[in-house]
Every structure is written in C-alpha cells, then in structure tokens.
Enzyme design. Sequence first.
Site, PDB file in Angstrom:
ATOM      1  N   GLN A   1      13.317 101.903  -4.320  1.00 29.91           N
ATOM      2  CA  GLN A   1      13.829 102.305  -5.625  1.00 29.91           C
ATOM      3  C   GLN A   1      15.368 102.198  -5.674  1.00 29.91           C
ATOM      4  OE1 GLN A   1      11.515 104.926  -4.159  1.00 29.91           O
ATOM      5  NE2 GLN A   1       9.861 103.684  -4.970  1.00 29.91           N
TER       6      GLN A   1
ATOM      7  N   GLY B   1       8.159  97.778  -4.312  1.00 28.04           N
ATOM      8  CA  GLY B   1       7.741  96.437  -3.930  1.00 28.04           C
ATOM      9  C   GLY B   1       8.935  95.532  -3.758  1.00 28.04           C
ATOM     10  N   HIS B   2       8.952  94.780  -2.667  1.00 34.29           N
ATOM     11  CA  HIS B   2       9.991  93.790  -2.428  1.00 34.29           C
ATOM     12  C   HIS B   2       9.352  92.406  -2.456  1.00 34.29           C
ATOM     13  CE1 HIS B   2      12.585  96.884  -0.038  1.00 34.29           C
ATOM     14  NE2 HIS B   2      12.709  97.006  -1.338  1.00 34.29           N
TER      15      HIS B   2
ATOM     16  N   ASP C   1      14.492  97.723  -8.211  1.00 36.62           N
ATOM     17  CA  ASP C   1      14.234  96.311  -8.547  1.00 36.62           C
ATOM     18  C   ASP C   1      15.505  95.475  -8.538  1.00 36.62           C
ATOM     19  OD1 ASP C   1      11.462  96.963  -9.103  1.00 36.62           O
ATOM     20  OD2 ASP C   1      12.160  97.784 -11.016  1.00 36.62           O
TER      21      ASP C   1
ATOM     22  N   LYS D   1      16.665  94.199  -3.334  1.00 34.92           N
ATOM     23  CA  LYS D   1      17.002  94.667  -1.986  1.00 34.92           C
ATOM     24  C   LYS D   1      16.245  93.884  -0.916  1.00 34.92           C
ATOM     25  CE  LYS D   1      15.769  98.892  -3.029  1.00 34.92           C
ATOM     26  NZ  LYS D   1      15.551  98.675  -4.478  1.00 34.92           N
TER      27      LYS D   1
END
Length: 430
Positions: A225, A40-41, A13, A16
């Site tokens: 991650q 998730g991005h 988180d 990225k």
Amino acid sequence: MPNVVVVGTQWGDEGKGKIVDLLTEQAQLVVRYQGGNNAGHTLVVGGEKFIFHLIPSGILHPGTMCLIGNGVVLDPQVFLEEVDKLKDRGVAVGPENLRLSERTQVIMPYHQRLDVAREQAKGAAKIGTTGRGIGPCYEDKAARRGIRVADLVDEESFRAKLAEVLPEKNFYLEKFLGDTPFTLEEILLPYLKMGRRLKPLVANVSVLLQDAVRAGKNLLFEGAQGTHLDIDHGTYPFVTSSNPVAGGACTGTGIGPGQLHHVLGIVKAYTTRVGGGPFPTEALNADGEHMQVCGVEFGATTGRKRRCGWLDTVVLKDSVRLNGLTGIAITKLDVLTGLDPVKICVAYEVDGKHRHTMPATLKDLERCRPVYEELPGWSENLQGMRRYQDLPAATRKYLERVAALVQIPIQIVSVGPDRQETIMIQNPFS
C-alpha cells in the site's frame, strides 16, 4: 553496507514492485514488513508478467533471500498458491530463498467472512475493503487473540487456539451479521495440512536480519500500500489496517531503526486511488481517462478500476516528512506523454487560504480544493530512453519542478513497465 526501505508515497499502486525488483540486484535479502494479500505487485521481466501478493518480488533473482516479517498477515492458501505458481513457471522457491516469520499472524476463514459481511452491512458507507480478511486479522492481533504461524505449525496449539476463538466468531457471524457459522473441523483439517507445508519455511526473521547485518549484507525492505493508507497517518477511516510508513519496517521485521540507512519513496507521476476515500486531485475528465487507459490502471489484486488524477505534492510532502525520505523514484512517467499542459497540485485552498499539509478529518479534507501549477507537456515516446539527458526538455522540467517542490532528489525514473525501461540517476545502495 547500506540498507534501504522502499515505501509508497501516495495511496498505493505506485509501482513499488518494479523498483524493488530493480534494486534487488544489489540486495542479498528482501523483506516484506506489513500488509497482506490485499496488495499486489505487477512486474514485467523480459516481456513476461508476474503478479505478487505476498512473496517479495526479489524471488525472481537467484541467490536472493526473501523474508516475510511479523508485521504481515498471511493467508496460507494464497501464499502456497503463489509458491506453486512460481514453481510451475520454473522459479526456484524453498527454504534456501524464502523464509516466513514464526510471529506472522494467520488470516483465518472467519476473518474473510467477517470482512465481506461487514462491508455488505455498511451499504453506501462501505470503505472499499478487498474482503481478504486483512482488517479482522489485525483486529485479533491487537486484541491478543490472533493465531500466529508458530501456532499453525504446532497441531496441538492450533487446535486449542481455534477451539477457543471460534465460538465467539460464530456468534458474531450468525447473531449479528446473519451469516453462516463455521464448524471446527472444516477449518482445522485444511489448515493443519497447509501448516505442514509451511513448516520448513518458518524462521526467526529478526535473527536472520541481525546475522545479515553482521555479515555486511545489503537489506531491502518493502511495504505494501502507501503512506496515505497508513492506519495512523492516512486518510482515516479510508485506510489499511497496518503501517506502510518506513517505521513499520522496524516493528514489522524486528530490526532496529539505526540499521535503516536510506528511505526511497515511490511516486507515480500522477496519482491513483482504489476504492472509496478522499482524492483532491481526481480528474473526472479526459485527462483522468487518459491516465486510466494509458496507465492500465486496474488493481493487481482486485481488478478494480483505479481513480486517476494529477500529482499532489501536498500528499507527497507529507510522505517526505512521515517517512524521512532520502530520495524518490518517479514511476509511469511515460503515461503523461500526450497530455498538455501537465499539472502539479502545489497546495490546497480552503476559505481563500492555502494550506500545505493534509488535514486530519474527512470533513476538512472535503473542503480543500487543489491549487495547480501548469507546465508544458510533451509528445515524445519515453520508453526507449535510458539516460536522463535524453528525456525531452519539458519532461526534465516537470521532474525538476517536482524535486524542487518536495526538496528531495529524484534517484530513479521509470519510463515503462519492463525492468529495463528505467533511468537510474543515483543508486540508493551506492
């Protein structure tokens, strides 16, 4: 031409997705090398929000080829839903800009059911898995009983492999966990249908990368991650089931280490963590609440509230070593606006002594107490600033102290969620 690996340096988180999106302007290929849809991005482009779970965020750039490597575990339903949502929003997605490794492992419905049932059985001892089936899928990969994309797109092979493995999964689900078993047909028919949709995208990603290197193209590798969720080097057992570290880019895509030229570590200006596990600098006070609220700290995949705390350079220096970082990008710097003082953890205190590396066991880590340096805070709004010299003096002092502590240059500073709210000090592709 230079090839760049982007890694998270904390517990994920870190932001990225935004940095990958930014750097994609200089890359012809963007490659996801590990993890699954437990990641998730979130990107904000022109005020429009996009959330990615499997497809590299470079898909928003016309002319960029996005690849999913063999180190990823793929939920085909989630993947295809993501494809469809992008198409509905006018984003072109097809074999011309998205390819999937034939060696990628497939997440099956029994993986998800096993994941959830195991967590429930653990009660208070649960580790905080997302329940997406990631761990059980990697287990089958290591045990050599996994189903790969190459199998899924071959009806005869898929039927045979599913028939072989399903009785064992059903026995474990029903007899040990007391859950509902599957019939072969309820899995076979929808997965064959999804396999037919996937088939045009399937390729040998390793060969595509080799061809790109020979053609002198820029490659950008992104993991999911963060370093301290790495199965080998993280805060075990509160980790993910793969290798987010930079070395995972080689094993997860089929490229040699000599072809990786720069490793950019993404560092949130503070620290967050989702789910269980140790967190030495967690701020269970108004400062932590400020970070949570101003940083909108909710998981992009699960929606869970993230735990927040001060920047930990013990964690960060371990990431420098484990990844061979050549530069760092600081994200969410604007969230610290209004906090005074701002703190940086520079060591852990154990039995009156200072240590500067993360211990291997939870027992030892629980005894560690953060040692902080305090610096003056700032009150100015950073989001409109585009040059490093425009930042307040106290902000620059904070950044310079971080760089000095970890002995790695800061190349990028993010001062807001939008793509444009970024200060590029040094382009890793230059």
